[in-house]
Design an enzyme around this catalytic site. Sequence first.
Site, short mmCIF file in Angstrom:
data_model
loop_
_atom_site.label_atom_id
_atom_site.label_comp_id
_atom_site.label_asym_id
_atom_site.label_seq_id
_atom_site.Cartn_x
_atom_site.Cartn_y
_atom_site.Cartn_z
N GLY A 215 30.02 -1.41 27.34
CA GLY A 215 29.07 -1.02 28.24
C GLY A 215 27.93 -0.80 27.45
O GLY A 215 27.60 -1.03 26.23
N ILE A 216 26.98 -0.08 28.47
CA ILE A 216 25.54 0.26 27.70
C ILE A 216 25.71 1.83 27.79
O ILE A 216 26.57 2.34 28.47
CB ILE A 216 24.47 -0.11 28.87
CG1 ILE A 216 23.08 0.07 27.93
CG2 ILE A 216 24.60 0.64 30.29
CD1 ILE A 216 21.84 -0.55 28.67
N GLY A 217 24.84 2.24 26.93
CA GLY A 217 24.85 3.79 26.79
C GLY A 217 25.02 4.31 25.21
O GLY A 217 25.28 3.47 24.29
N ALA A 218 25.26 5.45 25.34
CA ALA A 218 25.09 6.09 23.86
C ALA A 218 26.54 6.08 23.38
O ALA A 218 26.73 5.81 21.87
CB ALA A 218 24.88 7.52 24.04
N ILE A 219 27.50 5.98 24.13
CA ILE A 219 28.94 5.86 23.56
C ILE A 219 29.22 4.44 23.06
O ILE A 219 29.65 4.13 21.82
CB ILE A 219 29.77 6.23 24.46
CG1 ILE A 219 29.86 7.76 24.62
CG2 ILE A 219 31.36 5.73 23.94
CD1 ILE A 219 31.08 8.32 25.77
N GLU A 238 31.37 -7.68 30.18
CA GLU A 238 30.25 -7.85 31.15
C GLU A 238 28.66 -8.26 30.88
O GLU A 238 28.26 -8.78 31.47
CB GLU A 238 30.56 -6.38 31.88
CG GLU A 238 29.80 -6.32 33.26
CD GLU A 238 30.58 -4.98 33.88
OE1 GLU A 238 31.53 -4.96 34.15
OE2 GLU A 238 29.68 -4.25 34.29
N GLY A 336 32.72 -3.12 36.33
CA GLY A 336 33.83 -3.71 35.68
C GLY A 336 34.85 -2.99 34.91
O GLY A 336 35.71 -3.77 34.03
N1 COA Z 1 31.44 16.88 36.64
C1 COA Z 1 30.04 17.09 37.18
N2 COA Z 1 29.22 16.53 36.76
C2 COA Z 1 29.40 15.33 35.70
C3 COA Z 1 30.88 15.43 35.29
C4 COA Z 1 31.83 15.98 36.08
N3 COA Z 1 33.03 15.98 35.43
N4 COA Z 1 30.57 14.05 34.05
C5 COA Z 1 29.55 13.78 34.29
N5 COA Z 1 28.58 14.51 35.11
C6 COA Z 1 27.11 14.39 35.06
C7 COA Z 1 26.45 14.71 33.96
O1 COA Z 1 26.16 16.14 33.74
C8 COA Z 1 25.15 14.01 34.09
O2 COA Z 1 24.46 14.47 35.20
P1 COA Z 1 22.74 14.39 35.09
O3 COA Z 1 22.39 13.00 35.45
O4 COA Z 1 22.21 15.49 36.05
O5 COA Z 1 22.30 14.76 33.65
C9 COA Z 1 25.74 12.70 35.09
O6 COA Z 1 26.80 13.21 35.62
C10 COA Z 1 25.89 11.35 33.88
O7 COA Z 1 26.77 11.70 33.01
P2 COA Z 1 26.88 10.94 31.64
O8 COA Z 1 27.80 11.81 30.89
O9 COA Z 1 25.24 10.91 31.22
O10 COA Z 1 27.13 9.77 31.93
P3 COA Z 1 27.23 8.21 31.46
O11 COA Z 1 25.81 7.65 32.05
O12 COA Z 1 27.49 8.27 30.18
O13 COA Z 1 27.74 7.44 32.62
C11 COA Z 1 29.50 7.04 34.01
C12 COA Z 1 29.22 7.75 32.76
C13 COA Z 1 31.17 7.42 34.39
C14 COA Z 1 28.98 7.47 35.26
C15 COA Z 1 29.59 5.38 33.59
O14 COA Z 1 30.09 5.17 32.56
C16 COA Z 1 29.93 4.69 34.83
O15 COA Z 1 29.48 4.36 35.89
N6 COA Z 1 31.07 4.17 34.92
C17 COA Z 1 31.75 3.35 35.83
C18 COA Z 1 31.42 1.83 35.53
C19 COA Z 1 32.01 1.26 34.47
O16 COA Z 1 32.78 1.62 33.60
N7 COA Z 1 31.50 -0.02 34.18
C20 COA Z 1 31.78 -0.65 33.01
C21 COA Z 1 31.31 -1.75 32.58
S1 COA Z 1 29.63 -1.47 32.21
#
Ligand code: COA
Length: 436
Positions: A215-219, A238, A336
């Site tokens: 996906g997109i993002g730092a990981i 995707e 996805g």
């Molecule tokens: N409890 C409370 N808050 C949490 C949390 C938890 N367990 N885990 C993350 N958060 C908060 C973070 O603190 C951050 O808050 P902020 O916006 O106030 O800074 C926010 O959630 C985002 O966390 P981050 O670690 O930066 O998430 P990310 O940008 O790496 O996205 C998902 C992580 C899971 C949201 C993202 O991967 C996603 O939407 N996944 C579902 C869809 C998917 O997998 N698509 C796949 C193909 S692209």
Amino acid sequence: MGWKEYYEGHKMSAAEAVGRIENGSHVVLAHCVGEPPALIGAMVENADSYEGVVIHHMVRIGPVDYATPGLERHFRIEPWFSGANARAAIAEGRGDFAPVFFHEVPILIRAGRLGCDVCLVSVSPPDGSGYVSTGVSVDYTHQAIRTARYVVAQVNPRMPRTMGGSFLHVTDIDAFVEAESELPEIAPPKITEVESAIGEHCADLIDDGSTLQLGIGAIPDAVMLFLKNKKDLGIHSEMIADGTLELYNSGVINNSMKSENKGRMTVTFLMGTRALYDFAHDNPAVEVRPVDYVNHPITVSRQHKMVCINSAMQVDLMGQVNAEAIGFRQFSGVGGQVDFVRGAAMADGGKSVIAMPSVTVKKDGVTISKIVPLLDTGAPVTTSRCDVDYVVTEYGIAEMKGKSLRQRAKNLIQIAHPGSRDELKDEFEKRFNEKL
Ligand code: COA
């Protein structure tokens, strides 16, 4: 009538085009970077003339200004992914989130089970044969164009023409609004030490010759940093972002071992910077195809050594994954994730990885473990405990498939943050009557 006459005869101003949207219509916006800002802006300006228009979309990059307080009588949102811009509107009752697998969006539109009366899209200018390209977004956008009774296209010279399935004939569109606007750009994120460590562990799970979904993002970007010495990787994903380009240009990604669509990267949308959009323009190496093909678990399953890497909010000690909500608050959507998790599970030599930092640190400094005894009240299970395969944090890899609940919990506690392990061990002892 030739296509040129058709096109000229259906050209109009944005105000005139959106003025034809009827009260109570379900309006589907093209996905993500494919959104048409000139049309959305005109629709919001025209708010007072509408009643009960329902707006649907997956990822929306621009402002969700049709859902600002005061416009409730005119617009309601019902998105399939709750991006940053839609979260407040949903939480405050000006819209409702509709959970749906990404690959099912066009299927449900086709079946009439997701409303789609009007579709607003962005397209490239017509070519010499009267074809326009939706470029960065084929996903559900093409099905919405086919289903909607009224289709308006912003004709934008900044939209790349992409291969795969992005072309439409001008006669498939009812109204054209010529308006040049730069596509939204999403800059590559900063990679911290934590993400770097996660990337390195994920890369250990990727063999030469694998086909990847990232996906997109730092990981995902961090994973790619550790793939520079791999060979013959392929992309069936995707989406791709800019991080993929370096590996493609250096020959690490050559798509030579893919089982289907050999030699080409297959995606359903693009989201990155202008460098990515220019790369994809007129480039047969990038195929942008409908999401009910790309993300369908059966399509994914046909790639041998398919590895998908996605992220999560929380994973509980059984391996249940919440990837989309903070308690009852919808943060994103399934997207996805499950499409690829299930497809990879069926693929010969396939693996799926849920990769996430062990903790999140909130703005007020509070640190929250992402490996938890139980998911938060209200949080959905995005990926079930039978679907989950590997979970990765900066502390290592926890294998889930084929493992008992006791072993899963042990594996997860080992990759939890050291500061959270005592609490998780106490829970383990209560649950399994064994001291760790
Ligand atoms: N409890 C409370 N808050 C949490 C949390 C938890 N367990 N885990 C993350 N958060 C908060 C973070 O603190 C951050 O808050 P902020 O916006 O106030 O800074 C926010 O959630 C985002 O966390 P981050 O670690 O930066 O998430 P990310 O940008 O790496 O996205 C998902 C992580 C899971 C949201 C993202 O991967 C996603 O939407 N996944 C579902 C869809 C998917 O997998 N698509 C796949 C193909 S692209």
